[in-house]
Scaffold this motif. Structure first.
Motif, PDB file in Angstrom:
ATOM      1  N   LEU A   1       0.828  -1.391   0.116  1.00  0.00           N
ATOM      2  CA  LEU A   1       0.097  -0.021  -0.028  1.00  0.00           C
ATOM      3  C   LEU A   1       0.845   1.303   0.040  1.00  0.00           C
ATOM      4  O   LEU A   1       0.726   2.263  -0.659  1.00  0.00           O
ATOM      5  N   CYS A   2       1.935   1.127   0.643  1.00  0.00           N
ATOM      6  CA  CYS A   2       3.081   2.242   0.924  1.00  0.00           C
ATOM      7  C   CYS A   2       3.448   2.722  -0.422  1.00  0.00           C
ATOM      8  O   CYS A   2       3.789   3.637  -0.694  1.00  0.00           O
ATOM      9  N   ARG A   3       3.984   1.776  -1.061  1.00  0.00           N
ATOM     10  CA  ARG A   3       4.719   1.757  -2.416  1.00  0.00           C
ATOM     11  C   ARG A   3       3.792   2.458  -3.418  1.00  0.00           C
ATOM     12  O   ARG A   3       4.044   3.393  -4.194  1.00  0.00           O
ATOM     13  N   ILE A   4       2.545   1.712  -3.595  1.00  0.00           N
ATOM     14  CA  ILE A   4       1.537   2.461  -4.313  1.00  0.00           C
ATOM     15  C   ILE A   4       1.159   3.834  -4.130  1.00  0.00           C
ATOM     16  O   ILE A   4       0.913   4.701  -4.712  1.00  0.00           O
ATOM     17  N   GLY A   5       1.013   4.080  -2.704  1.00  0.00           N
ATOM     18  CA  GLY A   5       0.657   5.286  -2.412  1.00  0.00           C
ATOM     19  C   GLY A   5       1.836   6.303  -2.850  1.00  0.00           C
ATOM     20  O   GLY A   5       1.254   7.546  -3.140  1.00  0.00           O
ATOM     21  N   MET A   6       2.858   6.159  -2.554  1.00  0.00           N
ATOM     22  CA  MET A   6       3.915   7.123  -3.090  1.00  0.00           C
ATOM     23  C   MET A   6       3.775   7.275  -4.664  1.00  0.00           C
ATOM     24  O   MET A   6       4.146   8.687  -5.083  1.00  0.00           O
ATOM     25  N   ILE A   7       3.537   6.270  -5.417  1.00  0.00           N
ATOM     26  CA  ILE A   7       3.290   6.533  -6.802  1.00  0.00           C
ATOM     27  C   ILE A   7       2.130   7.122  -7.231  1.00  0.00           C
ATOM     28  O   ILE A   7       1.948   8.247  -7.873  1.00  0.00           O
ATOM     29  N   VAL A   8       0.879   6.862  -6.458  1.00  0.00           N
ATOM     30  CA  VAL A   8      -0.230   7.750  -6.732  1.00  0.00           C
ATOM     31  C   VAL A   8      -0.007   9.172  -6.315  1.00  0.00           C
ATOM     32  O   VAL A   8      -0.543  10.052  -6.905  1.00  0.00           O
ATOM     33  N   ALA A   9       0.226   9.398  -5.030  1.00  0.00           N
ATOM     34  CA  ALA A   9       0.580  10.993  -4.730  1.00  0.00           C
ATOM     35  C   ALA A   9       1.516  11.507  -5.726  1.00  0.00           C
ATOM     36  O   ALA A   9       1.276  12.791  -5.647  1.00  0.00           O
TER      37      ALA A   9
ATOM     38  N   ARG B   1       4.291  15.278  -5.112  1.00  0.00           N
ATOM     39  CA  ARG B   1       5.048  14.813  -4.280  1.00  0.00           C
ATOM     40  C   ARG B   1       4.800  13.720  -3.489  1.00  0.00           C
ATOM     41  O   ARG B   1       3.582  13.402  -3.210  1.00  0.00           O
ATOM     42  N   ALA B   2       5.633  12.524  -3.559  1.00  0.00           N
ATOM     43  CA  ALA B   2       5.274  11.390  -2.832  1.00  0.00           C
ATOM     44  C   ALA B   2       5.073  11.753  -1.354  1.00  0.00           C
ATOM     45  O   ALA B   2       4.464  10.790  -0.641  1.00  0.00           O
ATOM     46  N   GLU B   3       5.798  12.853  -0.790  1.00  0.00           N
ATOM     47  CA  GLU B   3       5.671  13.141   0.464  1.00  0.00           C
ATOM     48  C   GLU B   3       4.246  13.564   0.874  1.00  0.00           C
ATOM     49  O   GLU B   3       3.959  13.119   2.314  1.00  0.00           O
ATOM     50  N   ALA B   4       3.332  13.615   0.016  1.00  0.00           N
ATOM     51  CA  ALA B   4       1.866  13.998   0.284  1.00  0.00           C
ATOM     52  C   ALA B   4       1.429  12.737   0.709  1.00  0.00           C
ATOM     53  O   ALA B   4       0.322  12.784   1.686  1.00  0.00           O
TER      54      ALA B   4
ATOM     55  N   TRP C   1       2.883  10.359   2.632  1.00  0.00           N
ATOM     56  CA  TRP C   1       3.353   9.936   3.868  1.00  0.00           C
ATOM     57  C   TRP C   1       2.448  10.773   4.851  1.00  0.00           C
ATOM     58  O   TRP C   1       2.348  10.295   6.124  1.00  0.00           O
ATOM     59  N   ALA C   2       2.331  12.180   4.577  1.00  0.00           N
ATOM     60  CA  ALA C   2       1.834  12.953   5.438  1.00  0.00           C
ATOM     61  C   ALA C   2       0.488  12.749   5.815  1.00  0.00           C
ATOM     62  O   ALA C   2      -0.039  12.617   6.969  1.00  0.00           O
ATOM     63  N   GLN C   3      -0.459  12.222   4.910  1.00  0.00           N
ATOM     64  CA  GLN C   3      -1.554  11.371   5.203  1.00  0.00           C
ATOM     65  C   GLN C   3      -1.622  10.222   5.872  1.00  0.00           C
ATOM     66  O   GLN C   3      -2.225   9.944   6.958  1.00  0.00           O
ATOM     67  N   TYR C   4      -0.552   9.273   5.377  1.00  0.00           N
ATOM     68  CA  TYR C   4      -0.505   7.805   6.353  1.00  0.00           C
ATOM     69  C   TYR C   4      -0.048   8.178   7.672  1.00  0.00           C
ATOM     70  O   TYR C   4      -0.600   7.468   8.553  1.00  0.00           O
ATOM     71  N   GLU C   5       1.148   8.863   7.985  1.00  0.00           N
ATOM     72  CA  GLU C   5       1.330   9.076   9.262  1.00  0.00           C
ATOM     73  C   GLU C   5       0.396   9.795  10.304  1.00  0.00           C
ATOM     74  O   GLU C   5       0.167   9.441  11.280  1.00  0.00           O
TER      75      GLU C   5
END
Length: 545
Positions: A416-424, A430-433, A435-439
């Motif tokens: 999920l996190c790897r896909i989330g970085m690609i989607v963001a 920004r892939a960091e977007a 991580w901001a939501q996930y964390e």
């Protein structure tokens, strides 16, 4: 019973080719035969012979075999599961009467104008199981990978392919046989022209029809892409909130995008047994449980966990105890409820639980929203969302194995996190977007879960108030005395350990929660008769790995 001399896919003794269907042979015009020519007039048993215009009519079971022989060939996969593969390409039929009887009845009615019963179908398939079968690899699910990491997806009546590490679909030269859950409706998308045709941000059209949990949109879009990658670790998306918060609408939209079905889009009868879950898993790729009121039994939750992580679905025909077909599958789950209903610890760890925003009200007290009032997306907007989802799927397919996680995430959330970085990165740059939501979500969720675990809450308070920066080792009895001072006020005597042995069991339950918050909690063995526990902050170097 008429014995069909041309069994399904039976090779000839000369060149291995399939025997032609009986209809390929010319019809014989039998002439009348006189008793004198047969010599029967001397036996005293005179028989009448009549002119026959066609061969005897086969029984319905053999009629079904003949019909299927014209359009399908019999194959078996590596697990010994039998399928009927269409000669012209398309989805295959698993050789289970309850699954495919309606399809076979329709074929019999349209090609031979004959009505056949369920029993006729069962008899025919039972005979076909004994016929000669080829070996074949069968794709399984909404999308699937072959042995060379090509991804296939059935789209608009054709099977399309994403080659390894490529984002754009092509039509393969050879048709790939595939099986879908029995209730599946093929993916369909309208042809869209203009600048919006390839606009991947079109997935955000969903937000104009239903409210999305605040600052959790990237998590939802990532979950949707994950559903289209069934070879990856699947999760549960649990939506909670009021009935008028739009939960049902959001569920409906997600389901129609990632797993369109013929009927029963929302499962309103909450499964109460493992058998119920399995029956739904045979019919759905994503199980959509709408408004679970009375919770889920521990047995159902354990089965959900198994299906998230890949498990076998075993088919038993009605009234039969023998397993005739089985598939190794993963299934994602989507559910809604007033309050969280996932309670089994292993399943909790694989659940994305989001609270829907409360419906806003105007000055008159009536619910107001900037969203459209339709319960489902109109066909054009649904196609835009689906096309955007296909674009995100292509990017995830091409790049997921190159994405490295630079921080510590729980087991089961890596995909999920790897896909989330690609989607963001695709939607925001920004892939960091992500991580901001996930964390933010993880911290909020951990706080909720810690509040429900008294020992975990006491440990967190003890470390915070005393400014502890290094791990400390103490016997369980000493820890019990220390942590009792930080016991939450809402905890009753029955919820708090009374002795060191009970504290050890509580530490084991709390350890995953504490670990996710950067706190180590583990047993360091016995010293004499006393078991020692080590508790304290995880070293900074280990917090992200």
């Amino acid at each position: 019973m008429y014995d069909n001399p041309y069994p399904l896919n039976q090779p000839s003794t000369e060149n291995g080719a399939c025997r032609p269907h009986p209809s390929a042979y010319p019809q014989m015009d039998y002439q009348a035969i006189s008793p004198e020519s047969t010599g029967l007039h001397n036996s005293g048993q005179q028989r009448s012979f009549y002119r026959v215009g066609r061969p005897p009519k086969p029984c319905k079971a053999n009629l079904i075999r003949q019909i299927l022989h014209q359009a399908y060939r019999l194959v078996a996969d590596s697990n010994g599961v039998y399928f009927l593969v269409p000669n012209c390409g398309g989805p295959v039929l698993m050789l289970e009467a309850e699954m495919i009887a309606p399809i076979i009845k329709h074929i019999a009615a349209s090609t031979n104008n004959r009505d056949v019963s369920d029993q006729n179908v069962r008899d025919a398939l039972e005979i076909i199981r004994g016929d000669y079968s080829d070996f074949s690899t069968i794709g399984n699910g909404r999308t699937w990978l072959d042995n060379y990491d090509n991804r296939y997806i059935a789209l608009n009546g054709k099977v399309m392919m994403l080659p390894p590490k490529q984002e754009n679909m092509i039509q393969p030269e050879l048709a790939y046989p595939y099986w879908h859950p029995a209730n599946s409706r093929p993916f369909h998308t309208m042809y869209i022209q203009g600048h919006s045709a390839m606009d991947l941000s079109g997935v955000r059209i969903i937000e104009s029809y239903v409210p999305i949990p605040k600052d959790r949109d990237l998590l939802i879009y990532t979950f949707m892409v994950l559903c289209l990658m069934p070879e990856r670790q699947q999760l549960v998306l649990e939506l909670t909130g009021e009935l008028k918060s739009g939960m049902a609408q959001l569920q409906d939209i997600i389901k129609r995008i990632v797993d369109p079905v013929i009927k029963e889009n929302a499962i309103r009868d909450t499964p109460t047994k493992v058998r119920d879950v399995d029956q739904k898993a045979w019919r759905h790729h994503v199980l959509n449980l709408e408004y679970v009121e009375d919770g889920l039994s521990s047995a159902v939750q354990r089965r959900m966990f198994e299906l998230l992580c890949k498990s076998r679905l075993e088919w038993k025909a009605i009234g039969c105890h023998e397993i005739t077909s089985s598939l190794a599958v993963r299934r994602a789950f989507l559910l809604s409820s007033l309050e969280p209903v996932i309670t089994q610890p292993e399943l909790v760890e694989l659940t994305l639980s989001l609270e829907m925003p409360s419906p806003s009200t105007d000055k008159t007290g009536k619910a107001s929203s900037q969203c459209h009032t339709q319960e489902s997306l109109p066909s054009e907007d649904q196609s835009r969302v689906f096309n955007a989802m296909l674009g995100l799927l292509g990017k995830a397919h091409a790049n997921i194995d190159q994405v490295l996680l630079d921080r510590r995430v729980p087991e089961g959330w890596h995909d999920l996190c790897r896909i989330g970085m690609i989607v963001a990165d695709t939607l925001t740059g920004r892939a960091e977007a992500f991580w901001a939501q996930y964390e933010a979500y993880r911290n909020e969720r951990l706080c909720e879960m810690t509040e429900e675990e008294p020992i975990a809450k006491a440990v967190v308070e003890y470390l915070r108030i005393n400014g502890i920066t290094e791990a400390i080792e103490n016997p369980a009895g000493v820890w019990l005395a220390i942590l009792t001072e930080y016991r939450p006020t809402w905890v009753s005597d029955s919820q708090w350990p009374r002795e060191a042995r009970g504290l050890g069991a509580a530490f084991k339950r709390a350890a995953p929660l504490l670990d996710a918050q950067g706190i180590t909690c583990y047993s360091n063995g016995k010293r004499g008769s006393k078991r020692h526990w080590v508790i304290g902050p995880i070293g900074l170097a280990m917090q992200h790995f």
